[in-house]
Design a protein around this motif. Structure first.
Motif, PDB file in Angstrom:
ATOM      1  N   MET A   3       0.839  -1.210   0.000  1.00  0.00           N
ATOM      2  CA  MET A   3       0.000   0.000   0.000  1.00  0.00           C
ATOM      3  C   MET A   3       0.870   1.255   0.000  1.00  0.00           C
ATOM      4  SD  MET A   3      -3.048  -0.865   2.740  1.00  0.00           S
ATOM      5  CE  MET A   3      -4.332   0.308   2.283  1.00  0.00           C
ATOM      6  N   ALA A   4       1.949   1.224   0.798  1.00  0.00           N
ATOM      7  CA  ALA A   4       2.853   2.374   0.849  1.00  0.00           C
ATOM      8  C   ALA A   4       3.438   2.643  -0.528  1.00  0.00           C
ATOM      9  CB  ALA A   4       3.960   2.143   1.877  1.00  0.00           C
ATOM     10  N   GLU A   5       3.929   1.591  -1.159  1.00  0.00           N
ATOM     11  CA  GLU A   5       4.506   1.729  -2.510  1.00  0.00           C
ATOM     12  C   GLU A   5       3.487   2.302  -3.499  1.00  0.00           C
ATOM     13  OE1 GLU A   5       6.126  -1.875  -4.352  1.00  0.00           O
ATOM     14  OE2 GLU A   5       7.119  -2.234  -2.416  1.00  0.00           O
ATOM     15  N   MET A   6       2.288   1.738  -3.455  1.00  0.00           N
ATOM     16  CA  MET A   6       1.270   2.177  -4.415  1.00  0.00           C
ATOM     17  C   MET A   6       0.921   3.645  -4.213  1.00  0.00           C
ATOM     18  SD  MET A   6      -1.399  -1.030  -4.946  1.00  0.00           S
ATOM     19  CE  MET A   6      -1.741  -1.470  -3.246  1.00  0.00           C
ATOM     20  N   THR A   7       0.769   4.069  -2.955  1.00  0.00           N
ATOM     21  CA  THR A   7       0.362   5.454  -2.723  1.00  0.00           C
ATOM     22  C   THR A   7       1.486   6.435  -3.071  1.00  0.00           C
ATOM     23  OG1 THR A   7       0.876   5.214  -0.368  1.00  0.00           O
ATOM     24  CG2 THR A   7      -1.414   4.922  -1.016  1.00  0.00           C
ATOM     25  N   VAL A   8       2.730   6.042  -2.816  1.00  0.00           N
ATOM     26  CA  VAL A   8       3.855   6.893  -3.233  1.00  0.00           C
ATOM     27  C   VAL A   8       3.772   7.124  -4.747  1.00  0.00           C
ATOM     28  CG1 VAL A   8       6.360   6.977  -3.589  1.00  0.00           C
ATOM     29  CG2 VAL A   8       5.457   6.341  -1.353  1.00  0.00           C
ATOM     30  N   GLY A   9       3.541   6.048  -5.483  1.00  0.00           N
ATOM     31  CA  GLY A   9       3.426   6.152  -6.940  1.00  0.00           C
ATOM     32  C   GLY A   9       2.279   7.064  -7.354  1.00  0.00           C
ATOM     33  N   MET A  10       1.170   6.962  -6.649  1.00  0.00           N
ATOM     34  CA  MET A  10       0.000   7.788  -6.975  1.00  0.00           C
ATOM     35  C   MET A  10       0.280   9.277  -6.759  1.00  0.00           C
ATOM     36  SD  MET A  10      -2.954   5.336  -5.329  1.00  0.00           S
ATOM     37  CE  MET A  10      -4.386   6.400  -5.571  1.00  0.00           C
ATOM     38  N   VAL A  11       1.001   9.592  -5.679  1.00  0.00           N
ATOM     39  CA  VAL A  11       1.334  10.996  -5.421  1.00  0.00           C
ATOM     40  C   VAL A  11       2.264  11.519  -6.516  1.00  0.00           C
ATOM     41  CG1 VAL A  11       2.501  12.603  -3.858  1.00  0.00           C
ATOM     42  CG2 VAL A  11       0.984  10.851  -2.927  1.00  0.00           C
ATOM     43  N   THR A  12       3.324  10.747  -6.816  1.00  0.00           N
ATOM     44  CA  THR A  12       4.254  11.144  -7.883  1.00  0.00           C
ATOM     45  C   THR A  12       3.496  11.446  -9.171  1.00  0.00           C
ATOM     46  OG1 THR A  12       5.725   9.442  -6.997  1.00  0.00           O
ATOM     47  CG2 THR A  12       6.403  10.472  -9.063  1.00  0.00           C
ATOM     48  N   GLU A  13       2.628  10.515  -9.540  1.00  0.00           N
ATOM     49  CA  GLU A  13       1.954  10.646 -10.829  1.00  0.00           C
ATOM     50  C   GLU A  13       0.937  11.784 -10.850  1.00  0.00           C
ATOM     51  OE1 GLU A  13       2.452   6.060 -12.457  1.00  0.00           O
ATOM     52  OE2 GLU A  13       0.544   6.692 -11.577  1.00  0.00           O
ATOM     53  N   SER A  14       0.275  12.031  -9.713  1.00  0.00           N
ATOM     54  CA  SER A  14      -0.721  13.110  -9.735  1.00  0.00           C
ATOM     55  C   SER A  14      -0.040  14.476  -9.857  1.00  0.00           C
ATOM     56  CB  SER A  14      -1.657  13.041  -8.521  1.00  0.00           C
ATOM     57  OG  SER A  14      -0.936  13.153  -7.332  1.00  0.00           O
ATOM     58  N   VAL A  15       1.111  14.620  -9.196  1.00  0.00           N
ATOM     59  CA  VAL A  15       1.857  15.884  -9.318  1.00  0.00           C
ATOM     60  C   VAL A  15       2.390  16.036 -10.745  1.00  0.00           C
ATOM     61  CG1 VAL A  15       3.944  17.127  -8.599  1.00  0.00           C
ATOM     62  CG2 VAL A  15       2.476  16.046  -6.884  1.00  0.00           C
ATOM     63  N   ASP A  16       2.896  14.931 -11.256  1.00  0.00           N
ATOM     64  CA  ASP A  16       3.377  14.904 -12.639  1.00  0.00           C
ATOM     65  C   ASP A  16       2.268  15.309 -13.615  1.00  0.00           C
ATOM     66  OD1 ASP A  16       5.979  14.259 -13.372  1.00  0.00           O
ATOM     67  OD2 ASP A  16       5.265  12.538 -14.553  1.00  0.00           O
ATOM     68  N   ALA A  17       1.095  14.780 -13.364  1.00  0.00           N
ATOM     69  CA  ALA A  17      -0.055  15.069 -14.232  1.00  0.00           C
ATOM     70  C   ALA A  17      -0.404  16.558 -14.193  1.00  0.00           C
ATOM     71  CB  ALA A  17      -1.264  14.234 -13.814  1.00  0.00           C
ATOM     72  N   PHE A  18      -0.259  17.159 -13.004  1.00  0.00           N
ATOM     73  CA  PHE A  18      -0.560  18.589 -12.845  1.00  0.00           C
ATOM     74  C   PHE A  18       0.407  19.429 -13.676  1.00  0.00           C
ATOM     75  CE2 PHE A  18       0.031  22.594 -10.315  1.00  0.00           C
ATOM     76  CZ  PHE A  18      -1.235  23.120 -10.524  1.00  0.00           C
ATOM     77  N   VAL A  19       1.687  19.121 -13.503  1.00  0.00           N
ATOM     78  CA  VAL A  19       2.714  19.931 -14.151  1.00  0.00           C
ATOM     79  C   VAL A  19       2.656  19.763 -15.671  1.00  0.00           C
ATOM     80  CG1 VAL A  19       5.205  20.270 -14.367  1.00  0.00           C
ATOM     81  CG2 VAL A  19       4.179  19.901 -12.112  1.00  0.00           C
ATOM     82  N   LYS A  20       2.427  18.506 -16.104  1.00  0.00           N
ATOM     83  CA  LYS A  20       2.414  18.243 -17.554  1.00  0.00           C
ATOM     84  C   LYS A  20       1.025  18.366 -18.165  1.00  0.00           C
ATOM     85  CE  LYS A  20       6.357  15.092 -17.241  1.00  0.00           C
ATOM     86  NZ  LYS A  20       6.640  13.675 -16.921  1.00  0.00           N
TER      87      LYS A  20
END
Lengths: 218, 218
Positions: free
Chosen positions: B119-136
């Motif tokens: 769960m920790a791994e998955m949520t870390v990935g989700m945060v990375t990707e959501s910020v990435d999605a915002f910027v891009k």
């Protein structure tokens, strides 16, 4: 005669009071749902009403910010309102989470720890008072809410002990876990009420107790 | 040449990326803390850094709103940022809650369900990707994050079953309750990542999937 800005602020107060009432309602309903009352749908509906109210208030705040460009205390009041409704919205979410759990709890015909009802009562009072404090700009009242949360936290810890004890005896593990989650949601509702009260304090004093919030202050 | 507004928006992106990294760090740390790593203080410190970053970004957003009076997509981007950081701040809170629990968990020398690490791994990935999605401004990526949350929710439900099973055997009830709460905090972190992604989607499309958010739109 009231200025346009004063009328908008007055409208903001009315809307916040309405949203607060919906929060109180949804907390009380969630406490009834775990006792077998058939009100789960009403909880979901109220949660939706709360979401709608949040949007309305957000729109009102953004209109005030963009068109009136308030400063100092007026700006803080609008900024605080924007924060408060975000916590209120989450109270609705937590109540819906309790509603989801209540289906399983009721099926198992378990005894609900009395303290959960007490937590519901306490948090309803905290929401009422924090909204009241906002409208009346009552610093003592919002500080009372912040202090009251200790009792809610104590209740949660006591319930956790109680449940562990009951599980050592004969309480089913799954039922115990569901009841713990219910108590946890109530405790979170208390936290949100505290957040609301802290934003009221900020609106009045200009200082947020957790840190030097200076929204838009420079 | 970039306008003043474009430079401010660029600064906003950089700040959001920094805050996102702090969130990723605090989630990973909390997963280590329950396994006995001595990093509880580091978690609290990172949580405080996240709070500070939230204030900085809030100030930046309010400055942009008040001085630039952006409209349409630009306004949505700033409004979305204000919402996103509120969810990011809560990720820090949840990690601190896990840190608090980890003291008891470690004392009891219990086996940590493997899925909690997952769960920790998955949520870390989700945060990375959501910020990435915002910027891009990447619509597909933020929708992926929203979909990924199902796996986090499934993991929580599976852990709950597992813990009940272990408690029927010999897992201590208190330890079981603490582990359930830990999994619940991880699940909440996933919910916050979804909220972030939904605001990114709103910034890009102008429509919030849960409701017709029209922040400042009229």
């Amino acid at each position: 005669m009231a200025t346009h800005f004063e009328r908008q602020l007055e409208e903001l107060h009315v809307q916040i009071i309405t949203m607060g009432s919906l929060c109180e309602k949804v907390i009380s309903l969630s406490n009834r749902a775990i006792r077998g009352d058939k009100c789960i749908q009403e909880i979901f509906d109220t949660d939706k009403e709360i979401d709608t109210k949040e949007r309305e208030i957000e729109n009102l705040c953004m209109r005030i910010l963009l068109h009136q460009q308030p400063v100092a205390r007026d700006l803080r009041e609008v900024s605080a309102a924007l924060k408060m409704i975000s916590d209120m919205e989450r109270i609705g979410d937590q109540a819906s989470d309790i509603a989801d759990l209540s289906k399983f709890i009721e099926e198992n015909h378990v005894q609900i720890p009395e303290l959960i009802g007490k937590m519901a009562e306490m948090t309803v009072g905290m929401v009422t008072e924090s909204v009241d404090a906002f409208v009346k700009r009552d610093l003592d009242l919002c500080r009372k809410v912040i202090d009251d949360d200790d009792q809610v936290d104590d209740a949660f810890n006591q319930i956790k002990e109680e449940l562990a004890e009951l599980m050592y005896q004969n309480l089913d593990a799954k039922a115990g876990l569901d009841l713990l989650m219910t108590a946890k949601y109530m405790e979170r509702i208390g936290d949100h009420a505290v957040n609301i009260a802290e934003w009221v304090e900020y609106a009045i004093t200009g200082v947020h107790r957790n840190n030097e919030h200076q929204l838009g202050g420079h």
